[in-house]
Write an enzyme that holds these catalytic residues in place. Structure first.
Site, PDB file in Angstrom:
ATOM      1  CG  HIS A 202      -1.924   0.722   1.459  1.00 41.54           C
ATOM      2  ND1 HIS A 202      -3.489   0.908   1.310  1.00 41.54           N
ATOM      3  CD2 HIS A 202      -1.967   2.653   1.666  1.00 41.54           C
ATOM      4  CE1 HIS A 202      -4.005   2.188   1.305  1.00 41.54           C
ATOM      5  NE2 HIS A 202      -3.386   3.121   1.567  1.00 41.54           N
ATOM      6  CG  HIS A 204      -0.281   6.664   0.781  1.00 43.00           C
ATOM      7  ND1 HIS A 204       0.081   7.637   2.042  1.00 43.00           N
ATOM      8  CD2 HIS A 204      -0.550   5.870   0.407  1.00 43.00           C
ATOM      9  CE1 HIS A 204      -0.899   6.470   2.234  1.00 43.00           C
ATOM     10  NE2 HIS A 204      -1.575   6.193   1.127  1.00 43.00           N
ATOM     11  CB  CYS A 235      -2.698   8.506   6.231  1.00 41.35           C
ATOM     12  SG  CYS A 235      -3.133   8.089   7.694  1.00 41.35           S
TER      13      CYS A 235
END
Length: 282
Positions: A202, A204, A235
């Site tokens: 995951h 970014h 986030c």
């Protein structure tokens, strides 16, 4: 090859509330596209993430009858886990487990050791309710707080989570600091150390570095990619400036160029891309 589309991560940091019906319309298009999983919502305090306070209402408006895509929801504590367990439509329960003590407290209001206990209890709930836990190794490539970080620390916490019974780990670059050499070091390390565990990424990223990170992940053997259309999101609990997600269309284009058959409905993907401009008000 598993593609996990993450509208939850894309939406959660947006201050202006996205209407429930529009969220559901968007996610219904994503369900028709053929992703393995949709990370669609979260059962967390509405004070912490007000944008996702309507997760149950969104769920009620999803058309799941013709889609093999599974649903994933994020929780931050056992109260949220209990709420998610009560929803038979949800297959996966996600929990953000940080290797940074500072971020764990910021994100879930509990320390790492407390959160390890939470994961253990969550795994028991998943077993009881026929669901699967996805544990995210947040700040998996470094943190902005000065907390000690190295690959051995990530491997150690991953090992403790696997010992508790975690079957899926998602190595998470919460603030977009990962580099291709880091990805090529850390992902294979975890895959070698825990061969029975599904290891995903995951990431970014800023737009400029997306492709090189996708390439590094693929070359390292990654078979599970989290991403969000157009790279929206980040986030909000990590820092003030949101670093976007990996753009799903970039992941798809890269994987198709490598000859991967993703079995996606590209017409529905284009519809979702078009609607995303309304959802995210751009």
């Amino acid at each position: 090859m598993k593609l996990i589309e993450c509208p939850r991560d894309a939406m959660q940091g947006i201050h202006e509330f996205i209407p429930t019906a529009l969220k559901a319309q968007y996610i219904n298009l994503l369900l028709q596209t053929g992703f393995d999983t949709i990370d669609f919502g979260s059962f967390v305090s509405p004070k912490a993430i007000p944008q996702l306070r309507d997760t149950k209402e969104v769920l009620a408006q999803l058309d799941l009858g013709y889609s093999a895509t599974k649903l994933l929801a994020i929780v931050a504590n056992l109260r949220g886990a209990d709420e998610a367990m009560a929803c038979p439509e949800i297959s996966y329960i996600g929990f953000p487990f940080s290797v940074s003590e500072t971020f764990q407290r910021r994100n879930t209001n509990s320390g790492i050791l407390e959160s390890l206990t939470t994961v253990e209890q969550m795994l028991e709930l998943c077993e009881k309710h026929g669901k699967t836990a996805v544990v995210y190794l947040s700040m998996g490539f470094g943190n902005p707080y000065g907390d000690e970080y190295n690959a051995a620390i990530v491997e150690d916490w991953a090992g403790r989570l696997v010992e508790k019974g975690t079957k899926i780990l998602s190595l998470s670059d919460t603030i977009g600091v990962s580099t291709p050499p880091q990805i090529k070091q850390l992902l294979p390390l975890l895959m070698r150390s825990f061969p029975e565990t599904e290891i995903g990424l995951h990431l970014h990223s800023t737009p400029e570095s997306r492709i090189e990170k996708i390439e590094a992940a693929y070359q390292s053997g990654c078979k599970r990619f989290d991403s969000a259309l157009r790279g929206f999101g980040g986030c909000p609990m990590a820092k003030d400036d949101l670093t976007g997600n990996m753009a799903t269309e970039d992941v798809i284009n890269y994987l198709q160029q490598q000859g991967e058959n993703l079995e996606l409905n590209l017409a529905k993907l284009q519809e979702a891309l078009a609607l995303s401009t309304t959802v995210f008000n751009i």
